[in-house]
Structures are given as C-alpha cells and as structure tokens.
Design an enzyme around this catalytic site. Structure first.
Site, PDB file in Angstrom:
ATOM      1  N   ASP A   1       0.799  -1.211   0.000  1.00 16.59           N
ATOM      2  CA  ASP A   1       0.000   0.000   0.000  1.00 16.59           C
ATOM      3  C   ASP A   1       0.834   1.265   0.000  1.00 16.59           C
ATOM      4  O   ASP A   1       0.628   2.146   0.808  1.00 16.59           O
ATOM      5  CB  ASP A   1      -0.925  -0.042   1.232  1.00 16.59           C
ATOM      6  CG  ASP A   1      -1.870   1.138   1.282  1.00 16.59           C
ATOM      7  OD1 ASP A   1      -2.345   1.544   0.214  1.00 16.59           O
ATOM      8  OD2 ASP A   1      -2.137   1.637   2.395  1.00 16.59           O
TER       9      ASP A   1
ATOM     10  N   GLU B   1       2.972  -8.578   6.739  1.00 13.34           N
ATOM     11  CA  GLU B   1       1.738  -9.170   6.228  1.00 13.34           C
ATOM     12  C   GLU B   1       1.925 -10.111   5.047  1.00 13.34           C
ATOM     13  O   GLU B   1       1.299  -9.926   3.998  1.00 13.34           O
ATOM     14  CB  GLU B   1       0.742  -8.069   5.864  1.00 13.34           C
ATOM     15  CG  GLU B   1       0.294  -7.259   7.055  1.00 13.34           C
ATOM     16  CD  GLU B   1      -0.819  -6.284   6.723  1.00 13.34           C
ATOM     17  OE1 GLU B   1      -1.157  -6.120   5.543  1.00 13.34           O
ATOM     18  OE2 GLU B   1      -1.364  -5.683   7.671  1.00 13.34           O
TER      19      GLU B   1
ATOM     20  N   TYR C   1      -7.573  -3.741  11.730  1.00 12.49           N
ATOM     21  CA  TYR C   1      -8.293  -2.511  11.367  1.00 12.49           C
ATOM     22  C   TYR C   1      -9.782  -2.682  11.662  1.00 12.49           C
ATOM     23  O   TYR C   1     -10.622  -2.554  10.777  1.00 12.49           O
ATOM     24  CB  TYR C   1      -8.051  -2.193   9.889  1.00 12.49           C
ATOM     25  CG  TYR C   1      -6.645  -1.689   9.648  1.00 12.49           C
ATOM     26  CD1 TYR C   1      -6.354  -0.346   9.777  1.00 12.49           C
ATOM     27  CD2 TYR C   1      -5.611  -2.559   9.335  1.00 12.49           C
ATOM     28  CE1 TYR C   1      -5.069   0.136   9.588  1.00 12.49           C
ATOM     29  CE2 TYR C   1      -4.319  -2.097   9.142  1.00 12.49           C
ATOM     30  CZ  TYR C   1      -4.058  -0.746   9.269  1.00 12.49           C
ATOM     31  OH  TYR C   1      -2.788  -0.265   9.092  1.00 12.49           O
TER      32      TYR C   1
ATOM     33  N   GLU D   1       0.007  -2.319  13.867  1.00 18.86           N
ATOM     34  CA  GLU D   1      -0.733  -1.340  13.061  1.00 18.86           C
ATOM     35  C   GLU D   1      -2.165  -1.288  13.553  1.00 18.86           C
ATOM     36  O   GLU D   1      -2.754  -2.315  13.866  1.00 18.86           O
ATOM     37  CB  GLU D   1      -0.809  -1.721  11.563  1.00 18.86           C
ATOM     38  CG  GLU D   1       0.445  -1.510  10.798  1.00 18.86           C
ATOM     39  CD  GLU D   1       0.319  -1.861   9.314  1.00 18.86           C
ATOM     40  OE1 GLU D   1      -0.794  -1.779   8.750  1.00 18.86           O
ATOM     41  OE2 GLU D   1       1.340  -2.231   8.728  1.00 18.86           O
TER      42      GLU D   1
HETATM   43  C1  GCB Z   1      -1.793  -2.598   6.223  1.00 26.10           C
HETATM   44  C2  GCB Z   1      -0.447  -2.477   5.620  1.00 26.10           C
HETATM   45  C3  GCB Z   1      -0.058  -1.054   5.333  1.00 26.10           C
HETATM   46  C4  GCB Z   1      -1.265  -0.303   4.765  1.00 26.10           C
HETATM   47  C5  GCB Z   1      -2.371  -0.304   5.792  1.00 26.10           C
HETATM   48  C6  GCB Z   1      -3.624   0.417   5.264  1.00 26.10           C
HETATM   49  O1  GCB Z   1      -2.141  -3.594   6.818  1.00 26.10           O
HETATM   50  O2  GCB Z   1       0.576  -3.115   6.366  1.00 26.10           O
HETATM   51  O3  GCB Z   1       1.008  -1.050   4.409  1.00 26.10           O
HETATM   52  O4  GCB Z   1      -0.924   1.009   4.399  1.00 26.10           O
HETATM   53  O5  GCB Z   1      -2.722  -1.624   6.064  1.00 26.10           O
HETATM   54  O6  GCB Z   1      -3.782   1.599   5.518  1.00 26.10           O
HETATM   55  O7  GCB Z   1      -4.387  -0.220   4.558  1.00 26.10           O
END
Ligand code: GCB
Length: 609
Positions: free
Chosen positions: A219, A412, A465, A501
């Site tokens: 990303d 990941e 997330y 994260e």
């Molecule tokens: C993730 C990734 C990261 C992305 C993030 C996102 O899991 O490790 O590289 O930028 O999510 O914001 O989707």
C-alpha cells in the site's frame, strides 16, 4: 499507463550503551586479496575521505518498446547526452514526481542516470595506496553501474547500500572526469522483495498495443530512483572492512565482545581503546577479536525512560532521496508526540536516520523490504534465497546500532499458506544465526489459528483494522474484537504481543459529529476505542502500540485512496490532524507513569526517505 512492451531488458529483473571509543592501530605490511565482507558507513577520518555526488545527474528513461535500447546501443559507453536527449534529475530523489510528465510518474522499466566527476589527484597518485570506493546508500530496485564504461557492480533491491572498489579504473585516468552511469529498473516480479507482477493487457479492443501494468500487493507508491546519497570515499589499501560489537551488561559491569575484520594484509597489529562519553579510556585490548570489560557502564536507554537517553560509546576506527529538513522535522514531531519508537515499515530506512535514532534514544524495529508476499510462487526457493541475502545485507548494515531492538523479516505475508512454515522457519533461523542477540518477528494479519510462521517468532506483531476494513463504521465492535484478538494470540503462543498497526483514514478538515468514516472525529474515536483495550492489556503481555500511520503517504490510485493513504496523524506536509493531539496526550501521560512500558509509534517513510 503508456503502451510499452517488456518492462525489463535483461532477463529477470532482476550496544553497549554509554560512551566508548575504540582506537585501532593498524600496521600493514603487504596486501592480500581478501573478499570484502563488511560495508562500513563512510565517514571522514584521518585515513578516509568522502566526496558527495548528490546534485543534478543526467537522466533518461528508456522509452523503446522493449525498454532495452540502452543495452542494445550500449549507452554506458559514451556520455549519455551523446546517445539521446537527457534531462536533469536530482540525486538523491525518486524520479517519478520530478517532472509534470505522467508517463514518467508511472514509468516501468530501465532508466539511466549519469554523473561526471573529477577526483582529487591525491587519491590517484600515491602508488596505489589509496582505495577509491563508489557507494550507493540505496537505489530502487535493480541497479547496474558502470564507471568509464566498465561495469563495476550490479545490485538487486532498494533500501540497502551497495558499493564497488573502482580504484583500478580511476587510477588509469588521473585528471580526466570519471563517468558514472547507472541503469536502474523498477520492475517487480514474484521473486523480488517486495514482490510484484506485470500484467499484459492483450485485449486490443480495450487497451492499446503492448499495454501492461505493474501489480503489487502493498500500500504505497512504488517510487523509484537513486534514493539515498551516492558517495566516493577512500580507504588505505590495508583497511578495516567490518566491525561487529555485541554486548552483555548488568548495572555493575558490561562485557564488549568485538571482532574486527582487516583486509589487505595478514600482518598487522591492532590495538583498541574504549572511551566513555567524556573521553576517558575505560578499557583497552589488542588483536582482531576479544572482549573488553567496562565497570559501572552507562547503558543506552530510549528517551523518556532515563535522564541520559541515547548514551553512546563512540566507536572510532581507522579505517527516497534523503531530505534533511524532512528528517529533522519528523524527529521533532515524534518528540512533540512523546513517541519513542517506530518500525521501519516496510523497508530499511536511511543510515542517516538510524544514526539519529541511536543519538536521540528512539527504539527501532528494523524491517526488511519483504512486503506484499502473497503469491504462492513468492514462497519458493528462489525468493527464499534472495530473502536470506537481504537479511544479511540489513544485519551487516545495522548490527551495531543500539537503537535496533528487533528485526522484522516481513510485513503481512500470506502466512496462512502451507509453504510459509518452511519459508519463515528458514528466514528467522538465518536471521538469528546472523545475530543471536536480538529477537526476530514478522508482522502478521493472518488468523491466529492459521498463521504458519508465528511459531518461529519471538514477539507476535499483529495488525488489525477493526471498524475500518472490518465492520466499517462500527466503532462499537472494537473493544470486543480487539480483546479477542489479543487473548487468542496469547492463549496460542504465550508470547509478548505488539499491536503493530491500527488506524483509520481521515481527510484533514473533514468534520462530522457523530463521527463518520474519513472525518477527523472518526479517526480520534477509533483511537480512543483501541486505547481502552491497550490500557488493560499492557498490564499483561501487550508490550507496544504502533499507530498506522505517522504521516499521510502516496499510494497507487484506487477507490479506497484519496490522493494516497490518509491514515496519517500528520498530513504529508507535517501538519497535525486532531488525532495527533489525542496521541500526544496519551504518550506523555504514559511516559510519566514509570510502571508501564511506553507507547511506540511507527512512521511510514516517504519516497524521499
Ligand atoms: C496494512 C499495511 C499497510 C497499509 C495499511 C492500510 O495492513 O501493512 O502497508 O498502508 O494496512 O492503511 O491499509
């Protein structure tokens, strides 16, 4: 993107804490031909001189249909301006955003760089007693380098340094400018790190002839170019090639094990003196390997955890374009927040940045560029062997840094696939063999019961997330789901856990109450829900929290991205969003509670890093 054929013209695209100074006295007798193993950061010393090659280089993208005109016509044999038009390109920098030409922004294939430089005569006229080395801090992704038309080095992978001894070439032509030509290819394949693939669009009713795109599973925008400083430096013909220092310490005594590799002679004597920060000798030794004892050592502490953080013993031996204003601003923002750590997501950062982490007391989880390993073929032997080499390069570069607390071998990966077990067992075992002193992890988003690599890591680093990619808009699910996440991982592995994260996008200036996705309020509310769970679990086994992300950053275009990823708590221009104030308050509060581990933050490097 513009129509084009094959992207690539050449087959596979390819602490001791406190203050001490080690003084080595080398008496060389004759030269031997040993293969250099180390790649020490070049610094000016009485016996080493450095010449920066940053500035404007000549540049051309190879727009030929097969992207191979540069090789067919051997552009490296003559000045680049003689084989076609050139433009000025700053180094270090990515080439993508420099012009207003969208085809260069999205260009895939070989680009060519060139610089002519006059070398000091004193480097060339001392009876071959001076080695001249050409060093690239990093270039993304695959580089071939010529000096005066002679190929001197080929290197795969961005974010890590490579170099070539060019003494024999430049000593042949004193007084004549030395011409450095670089061919650089940004094509990613299933076997590169990070991996990618080229998709050819053959339906001529929908796409122009020879149309292709580069697919990736990470990303951030795949910025390319000569990203870090290029320097010429000298060493004597007999020189220190590598130094490895490992330490064990208690409050009353520290043992410093050292190993010094000398190239160019088998007959030399070596003496070492270890100085504390006030310049006092605290230990001495002789020979290329040994152990020094330091009584009452000053240990290296992260800032906010000790009154003299970042205390270092200086080791004195003989022997995305880096952007200094941005780097200093980012460290000031980190300290404004009270954040004391980051992960180098998702690739190693510049050595100049790592130096500041050592000095300022910022704890680093040092990550290699293994992001987006999703395809089954990326778990094969070819990819595995390359991954092992990348870990060797990373550890060779950063092994002596007190700020580095842990190696992260990937972000990941598709670790639920069966071959991930052998793959990560091998990469982690190799990393531990290279550096037995530090824990090793990789960052996972896999289900706890399906992750085949987790048995081999020392610390579980997990990304999630909730209320964003899962149950979007539903902040109320966070406490339940996050608690279950931690408890499941801990029940399965009984290992410490870092939330590596968590985050939500917010478009700066977009407000809504009640909080709706993409507003600044939603980002703040999401943080608060996560933090309530962290506060319970950090009393048990959760040892770190890393917000995604430090600052907004550019990505490929897509329906979930608004001019890039907006999960930054700072804008790309480094202005705080509302969420930054929530974190600032939290981090300083925790910093003042001595009983708890402090929070950590991760920053995402921009293309100029
Ligand atoms: C993730 C990734 C990261 C992305 C993030 C996102 O899991 O490790 O590289 O930028 O999510 O914001 O989707």
């Amino acid at each position: 993107m513009a129509a084009a054929a094959a992207a690539c013209g050449r087959g596979t695209v390819p602490g001791l804490t406190g203050s001490c100074r080690l003084l080595l006295l080398l008496l060389a007798v004759w030269r031997t031909a040993a293969r250099p193993r180390g790649m020490l950061y070049p610094r000016d010393t009485p016996s080493r001189e450095r010449k920066e090659l940053g500035g404007l280089w000549s540049f051309r993208a190879d727009l030929s249909p097969s992207r191979d005109a540069g090789f067919v016509q051997r552009w490296y044999r003559r000045p680049l301006r003689q084989t076609g038009p050139v433009i000025d390109m700053p180094v270090p920098a990515s080439f993508n955003d420099i012009t207003q030409d969208p085809s260069l922004e999205n260009y895939i294939g070989w680009v060519w760089y060139e610089k002519e430089v006059l070398l000091p005569l004193r480097w060339l006229q001392d009876n071959l007693n001076t080695r001249v080395v050409l060093r690239f801090g990093s270039a993304h992704y695959y580089s071939i380098v010529w000096v005066n038309g002679v190929q001197v080095v080929e290197h795969e992978g961005g974010h890590l340094p490579f170099e070539a001894d060019i003494s024999s070439i430049v000593q042949d032509s004193p007084g004549i400018p030395c011409r450095i030509t670089v061919a650089l290819n940004n094509t990613l394949t299933p076997h590169t790190l990070p991996p990618g693939s080229i998709l050819y669009m053959n339906d001529s009713t929908r796409y122009p002839k020879n149309y292709f795109i580069q697919n990736t599973r990470f990303d951030f925008f795949n910025y390319a170019g000569i990203h870090r400083p290029v320097v010429l430096y000298t060493t004597p013909s007999v020189y220190i090639d590598d130094i490895t220092v490992t330490t064990t310490a208690s409050d009353s005594v520290a043992m410093v094990q050292y190993q010094v590799s000398v190239v160019g002679s088998t007959l030399y004597s070596l003496s070492l003196s270890l100085y504390d920060q006030e310049g006092k000798v605290v230990a001495t030794g002789d020979g290329p390997a040994g152990e020094l004892k330091v009584l009452n050592p000053n240990l290296w502490w992260p800032y906010l955890m000790h009154e003299t953080p970042g205390y270092r013993y200086s080791l004195e031996i003989r022997g995305k374009g880096l952007d200094w204003p941005l780097v200093v601003k980012d460290f000031n923002l980190l300290r404004w927040l009270g954040a004391n750590s980051f992960r180098t997501s998702h690739y190693p950062y510049a050595e100049e940045i790592m130096d500041l982490c050592d000095a300022y007391g910022i704890v680093v989880i040092d990550e290699c560029p293994a992001v987006g390993i999703k395809l089954p073929e990326s778990f094969g032997n070819k990819s595995l062997q390359h991954h092992l080499v990348v870990m060797e390069e990373l550890i060779r570069r950063d092994k002596n840094r007190p700020s580095v607390v842990m190696w992260s071998v990937a972000n990941e990966p598709a670790s639920e696939l069966a071959p991930a077990a052998h793959y990560f067992k091998t990469v982690i075992a190799h990393t531990k063999a290279l550096d037995p002193s530090r824990p090793v992890t990789y960052v996972t988003e896999a289900h706890y019961a399906l992750d085949h690599g987790a048995p081999y890591v020392d610390v579980i680093c997990v990304n999630s997330y909730f209320s964003w990619y899962h149950d979007p808009g539903h902040l109320e699910v966070i406490p339940l789901q996050l608690t279950a996440q931690f408890e499941n991982w801990y029940k399965t592995y009984q290992k410490p856990i870092i939330q590596s994260e968590y985050g939500a996008d917010s478009v700066p200036g977009l407000h809504s109450d009640p909080p709706l996705m993409f507003s600044e309020e939603y980002q703040k509310a999401m943080l608060r829900e996560y933090h309530s769970v962290f506060d319970k679990k950090r009393k048990e086994y959760v040892i770190g929290e890393l917000i995604w992300n430090f600052a907004d950053f550019m990505t490929n275009q897509g329906t979930t991205r608004v001019l890039g990823n907006k999960k930054g708590i700072f804008t790309r221009q480094r202005q705080p969003k509302s969420a930054a104030f929530v974190l600032k308050e939290r981090y300083w509060k925790i910093a003042n509670e001595s009983s708890c581990l402090p929070p950590v933050i991760k920053s995402h490097a921009l293309f100029l890093e």
